[in-house]
Design a protein around this motif. Structure first.
Motif, mmCIF file in Angstrom:
data_model
loop_
_atom_site.group_PDB
_atom_site.id
_atom_site.type_symbol
_atom_site.label_atom_id
_atom_site.label_comp_id
_atom_site.label_asym_id
_atom_site.label_seq_id
_atom_site.Cartn_x
_atom_site.Cartn_y
_atom_site.Cartn_z
ATOM 1 N N PRO A 97 -9.723 -0.634 -6.576
ATOM 2 C CA PRO A 97 -9.101 -0.749 -5.247
ATOM 3 C C PRO A 97 -7.992 -1.806 -5.225
ATOM 4 C CG PRO A 97 -11.269 -1.776 -5.263
ATOM 5 C CD PRO A 97 -11.096 -1.148 -6.605
ATOM 6 N N CYS A 98 -6.938 -1.511 -4.475
ATOM 7 C CA CYS A 98 -5.873 -2.496 -4.263
ATOM 8 C C CYS A 98 -6.480 -3.737 -3.585
ATOM 9 C CB CYS A 98 -4.802 -1.883 -3.368
ATOM 10 S SG CYS A 98 -3.639 -3.070 -2.671
ATOM 11 N N PRO A 99 -6.191 -4.938 -4.081
ATOM 12 C CA PRO A 99 -6.762 -6.154 -3.474
ATOM 13 C C PRO A 99 -6.328 -6.360 -2.030
ATOM 14 C CG PRO A 99 -5.763 -6.647 -5.611
ATOM 15 C CD PRO A 99 -5.380 -5.237 -5.270
ATOM 16 N N ALA A 100 -5.197 -5.747 -1.626
ATOM 17 C CA ALA A 100 -4.716 -5.954 -0.254
ATOM 18 C C ALA A 100 -5.260 -4.916 0.714
ATOM 19 C CB ALA A 100 -3.193 -5.935 -0.224
ATOM 20 N N CYS A 101 -5.349 -3.627 0.300
ATOM 21 C CA CYS A 101 -5.669 -2.585 1.277
ATOM 22 C C CYS A 101 -6.808 -1.661 0.833
ATOM 23 C CB CYS A 101 -4.422 -1.755 1.577
ATOM 24 S SG CYS A 101 -3.973 -0.640 0.246
ATOM 25 N N GLY A 102 -7.263 -1.784 -0.391
ATOM 26 C CA GLY A 102 -8.392 -0.980 -0.850
ATOM 27 C C GLY A 102 -8.040 0.407 -1.372
ATOM 28 N N ILE A 104 0.570 1.021 -9.609
ATOM 29 C CA ILE A 104 0.981 0.724 -8.237
ATOM 30 C C ILE A 104 -0.132 1.031 -7.244
ATOM 31 C CG2 ILE A 104 3.422 1.216 -8.710
ATOM 32 C CD1 ILE A 104 2.936 3.818 -6.959
ATOM 33 N N CYS A 105 -0.055 0.368 -6.092
ATOM 34 C CA CYS A 105 -0.823 0.795 -4.935
ATOM 35 C C CYS A 105 0.090 1.725 -4.130
ATOM 36 C CB CYS A 105 -1.224 -0.395 -4.070
ATOM 37 S SG CYS A 105 -1.869 0.174 -2.482
ATOM 38 N N PRO A 106 -0.282 3.036 -4.020
ATOM 39 C CA PRO A 106 0.614 3.982 -3.340
ATOM 40 C C PRO A 106 0.779 3.672 -1.852
ATOM 41 C CG PRO A 106 -1.481 5.033 -3.907
ATOM 42 C CD PRO A 106 -1.502 3.661 -4.526
ATOM 43 N N CYS A 107 -0.110 2.852 -1.312
ATOM 44 C CA CYS A 107 0.010 2.501 0.102
ATOM 45 C C CYS A 107 0.896 1.263 0.286
ATOM 46 C CB CYS A 107 -1.390 2.268 0.666
ATOM 47 S SG CYS A 107 -1.374 1.879 2.402
ATOM 48 N N CYS A 108 0.683 0.234 -0.515
ATOM 49 C CA CYS A 108 1.477 -1.011 -0.399
ATOM 50 C C CYS A 108 2.884 -0.868 -0.957
ATOM 51 C CB CYS A 108 0.782 -2.163 -1.115
ATOM 52 S SG CYS A 108 -0.766 -2.678 -0.364
ATOM 53 N N GLN A 109 3.051 0.054 -1.914
ATOM 54 C CA GLN A 109 4.351 0.150 -2.599
ATOM 55 C C GLN A 109 4.950 1.537 -2.403
ATOM 56 O OE1 GLN A 109 2.111 -1.565 -6.109
ATOM 57 N NE2 GLN A 109 4.200 -2.039 -6.724
ATOM 58 N N LEU A 153 6.026 -6.518 -8.694
ATOM 59 C CA LEU A 153 6.440 -5.455 -7.759
ATOM 60 C C LEU A 153 5.391 -5.252 -6.669
ATOM 61 C CD1 LEU A 153 8.039 -2.933 -10.288
ATOM 62 C CD2 LEU A 153 9.229 -4.302 -8.556
ATOM 63 N N TRP A 154 4.123 -5.443 -7.009
ATOM 64 C CA TRP A 154 3.073 -5.291 -6.000
ATOM 65 C C TRP A 154 3.164 -6.401 -4.943
ATOM 66 C CZ3 TRP A 154 -1.240 -8.383 -4.742
ATOM 67 C CH2 TRP A 154 -2.135 -7.789 -3.832
ATOM 68 N N TYR A 155 3.300 -7.648 -5.384
ATOM 69 C CA TYR A 155 3.441 -8.746 -4.413
ATOM 70 C C TYR A 155 4.695 -8.558 -3.563
ATOM 71 C CZ TYR A 155 -0.299 -11.871 -6.083
ATOM 72 O OH TYR A 155 -1.503 -12.433 -6.376
HETATM 73 ZN ZN LIG Z 1 -2.504 -1.634 -1.296
#
Ligand SMILES: [Zn+2]
Length: 278
Positions: free
Chosen positions: A245-250, A265-270, A180-182
């Motif tokens: 930290p989220c690997p994509a956005c921190g 989840i990353c609340p910013c990416c997802q 779901l993250w990808y």
């Molecule tokens: Zn993220």
């Protein structure tokens, strides 16, 4: 609980270790995990050799020469493991032990919900549990178009569908986190709001994450038939990474209860809703 990559790795190792090995004896410690009476099961498998092993969803399917297929479902905390000739199984722990013609033993263990079923060769499609499984996600005909057709007319949260073994086979609560993250999808995103780009990202994420799981030998506390543990835990992106930290956005990864399972989840990416994340 083992998922597709873990079972793929186990089945591949069983294929390498067991091909051509004959079963010379059987010891059943938990008759209720069988689909046949104990004597009938033993009579049918003794004298047969392993022909090949592969996965189907979360099942290991091991064909025996001639008439039968052995289907293993490991439920929670299960293992199929090779042991030497002089080792003695713990009757409280092991469920089925197969003795092999080279002196080795194949021990099957699970805490609960496990099965060791003997199925006539070629009849997997009428087995009551295997026949209910949805499509395999790593085969060539599982395309983005196929996933779109599967989702068409459906409602409800995407996570619920991905965990439903009759919708798609093999995904559980470990690999789904990174899938779901990808895909940049929130677990509660309703499937009727997914557009074509969302579905294509989801399709790619399913195939990528499951392939990575296989590449790293399976997940934490999952083992092949020789007892080698999987390393996917070292490659988790957001799954079980609360506070990191989220690997994509921190952004800090959060934990979220969805139904009876936990999501990471990353609340910013997802984001939930239709905002685009690109
Ligand atoms: Zn993220």
């Amino acid at each position: 609980m083992p998922e597709l990559p873990d079972i793929f790795v186990l089945a591949r190792s069983m294929d390498q270790a067991l091909c051509g090995r004959s079963i010379t004896g059987v010891k059943i410690y938990q008759p209720k995990c069988l689909n046949l009476p104990e004597e009938e099961f033993c009579r049918a498998v003794i004298g047969h050799a392993f022909h090949r092993a592969r996965h189907r969803g979360k099942w290991v399917i091991a064909d025996l020469n001639r008439d039968w297929t052995l289907a293993f479902n490991l439920g929670m905390g299960g293992e199929v493991r090779l042991h030497g000739a002089t080792e003695i199984p713990n009757p409280q722990r092991e469920r089925v032990v197969l003795y092999l013609d080279n002196g080795q033993q194949l021990w099957t263990h699970f805490w609960w919900f496990g099965h060791v079923h003997l199925i006539p060769l070629g009849e997997l499609n009428v087995h009551p549990l295997l026949a209910r499984l949805g499509p395999e996600p790593l085969v060539a005909d599982f395309t983005p178009q196929k996933l779109e057709e599967m989702l068409r007319g459906k409602r409800g949260a995407i996570k619920k569908y991905l965990l439903d073994q009759s919708f798609i086979a093999g995904i559980g609560n470990v690999y789904i986190q990174d899938i779901l993250w990808y895909a940049r999808l929130h677990p509660l995103r309703t499937v009727n709001t997914l557009d074509q780009a969302d579905i294509e990202r989801l399709h790619n994420a399913i195939q990528y994450v499951l392939s990575e799981g296989i590449r790293w030998g399976g997940g934490p506390r999952e083992y092949d038939v020789w007892g080698n543990e999987g390393h996917y835990a070292e490659h988790l992106q957001v799954g079980y990474q609360t506070g990191k930290p989220c690997p994509a956005c921190g952004t800090v990864i959060e934990e979220l209860r969805v139904g009876s399972t936990t999501s990471y989840i990353c609340p910013c990416c997802q984001k939930l809703g239709k905002e685009k994340n690109e």
